[in-house]
Scaffold this active site. Structure first.
Site, PDB file in Angstrom:
ATOM      1  CG  ASN A 285     -20.494   8.284   1.384  1.00  0.00           C
ATOM      2  OD1 ASN A 285     -19.277   8.435   1.511  1.00  0.00           O
ATOM      3  ND2 ASN A 285     -21.095   7.097   1.439  1.00  0.00           N
TER       4      ASN A 285
ATOM      5  CG  ASP B 268      -4.688   8.755   0.930  1.00  0.00           C
ATOM      6  OD1 ASP B 268      -5.765   8.141   0.741  1.00  0.00           O
ATOM      7  OD2 ASP B 268      -4.646   9.990   1.153  1.00  0.00           O
TER       8      ASP B 268
ATOM      9  CB  CYS C 299      10.903   2.988  16.604  1.00  0.00           C
ATOM     10  SG  CYS C 299      12.034   1.820  17.441  1.00  0.00           S
TER      11      CYS C 299
ATOM     12  CB  SER D 116     -18.789   2.843   5.196  1.00  0.00           C
ATOM     13  OG  SER D 116     -17.815   2.498   6.181  1.00  0.00           O
TER      14      SER D 116
ATOM     15  CG  ASN E 233      -8.727   8.369   3.594  1.00  0.00           C
ATOM     16  OD1 ASN E 233      -9.457   7.469   4.016  1.00  0.00           O
ATOM     17  ND2 ASN E 233      -9.148   9.287   2.751  1.00  0.00           N
TER      18      ASN E 233
ATOM     19  NE  ARG F 147      -3.645  -0.023   2.580  1.00  0.00           N
ATOM     20  CZ  ARG F 147      -4.212   0.317   3.738  1.00  0.00           C
ATOM     21  NH1 ARG F 147      -3.998  -0.430   4.820  1.00  0.00           N
ATOM     22  NH2 ARG F 147      -4.973   1.393   3.824  1.00  0.00           N
TER      23      ARG F 147
ATOM     24  CG  HIS G 264      -7.793   5.532  11.338  1.00  0.00           C
ATOM     25  ND1 HIS G 264      -8.844   5.148  10.531  1.00  0.00           N
ATOM     26  CD2 HIS G 264      -8.314   5.698  12.579  1.00  0.00           C
ATOM     27  CE1 HIS G 264      -9.954   5.065  11.269  1.00  0.00           C
ATOM     28  NE2 HIS G 264      -9.659   5.413  12.498  1.00  0.00           N
TER      29      HIS G 264
END
Ligand code: APR
Length: 233
Positions: free
Chosen positions: A202, A95, A118, A178, A93, A60, A110
């Site tokens: 959405n 990214d 580490c 969602s 996200n 990813r 997240h």
């Protein structure tokens, strides 16, 4: 700036990055159809098979460096640059597409794919390479680097800062999520309780649509630029 709205909190989910070519989690063909969450997104899964988990995030991390922000990310970056009041983009996200589109006021609750944590010294390091070869932590030298991503059962980052912003929000906008995972799925109720107007953008109604004052259905790359033009009116 709209007269009654000064402080905005925006929550984004995988749906805002879908049109950039990044799989969502729960749509058809999504990540959780291809992998078991308990194998690749829990501390127990990592302890059981660290190489499997490292390879999942290595793939990813590599993929995210090959895609581009889309019109929705760019519209939020424009809003961020021009909005004189408080604004915070809380993203689920991992990214970096909000940042690559130019947004500054971003909070990754997240974690981030392009960061390594580490497990020994708890330092974070910008990281774009694979972790499966157990490279040494640049800080302490331990071979204990893990993806800097919040797994199920772990506490999302900066929750106090998020709730502080929700308490003061005049407008809460949820984009491309969602509403399946807490605590993020509960933010709309917190915002409402503190008096914010709530808007959902959405592809389809989410599990939390009931709690929104307004739901607009469509693709983020259409809905978000339209909404940003409206709010910057
Ligand atoms: N435009 C707008 N919304 C879209 C688009 C699009 N082009 N494509 C998909 N969506 C919507 C889907 O309808 C769905 O409601 O985005 C949402 C994606 O939902 P999920 O795949 O569940 O992703 P998300 O809500 O971000 O998941 C939350 O769950 O697995 C954990 O940590 C992971 O951060 C993730 C969290």
């Amino acid at each position: 700036m709209s007269d009654s709205i000064r402080n905005i909190v925006i929550l984004t989910g995988a749906g805002i990055s879908a049109e950039s070519g990044i799989d969502t989690f729960r749509d058809g063909g999504g990540l959780w159809e291809k992998h078991r969450v308990e194998d690749v997104a829990t501390p127990e899964g990592f302890a059981r098979d660290p190489a499997l988990v490292q390879r999942f995030y290595d793939a990813r991390r590599e993929a995210v460096q090959k895609v581009e922000p889309n019109a929705a990310h760019r519209a939020l970056a424009k809003l961020d640059a021009e909005w004189e009041g408080d604004l915070l983009i809380v993203t689920q996200n991992v990214d970096d597409l909000h940042e690559r589109a130019g947004a500054k006021r971003v909070l990754h609750m997240h974690g981030e794919l392009l960061s390594a944590l580490c497990a020994s010294c708890e330092q974070r390091h910008k990281w774009s390479e694979p972790l499966v070869g157990n490279p040494a932590c640049p800080g302490c030298g331990a071979e204990a680097l893990r993806p800097d991503v919040v797994w199920f059962g772990e506490m999302p980052y900066e929750m106090d800062r998020i709730y502080d912003r929700l308490r003061r929000a005049d407008l809460f906008v949820s984009i491309g999520t969602s509403g399946a995972v807490y605590p993020a799925a509960g933010f709309v109720r917190d915002a409402r309780e503190f008096g914010a107007h709530t808007l959902e953008l959405n592809l389809q109604r989410s599990e939390g649509s009931y709690w929104f004052d307004e739901t607009r259905k469509g693709r983020a790359s259409d809905l978000v630029p339209e909404w940003v033009a409206e709010i910057l009116g």
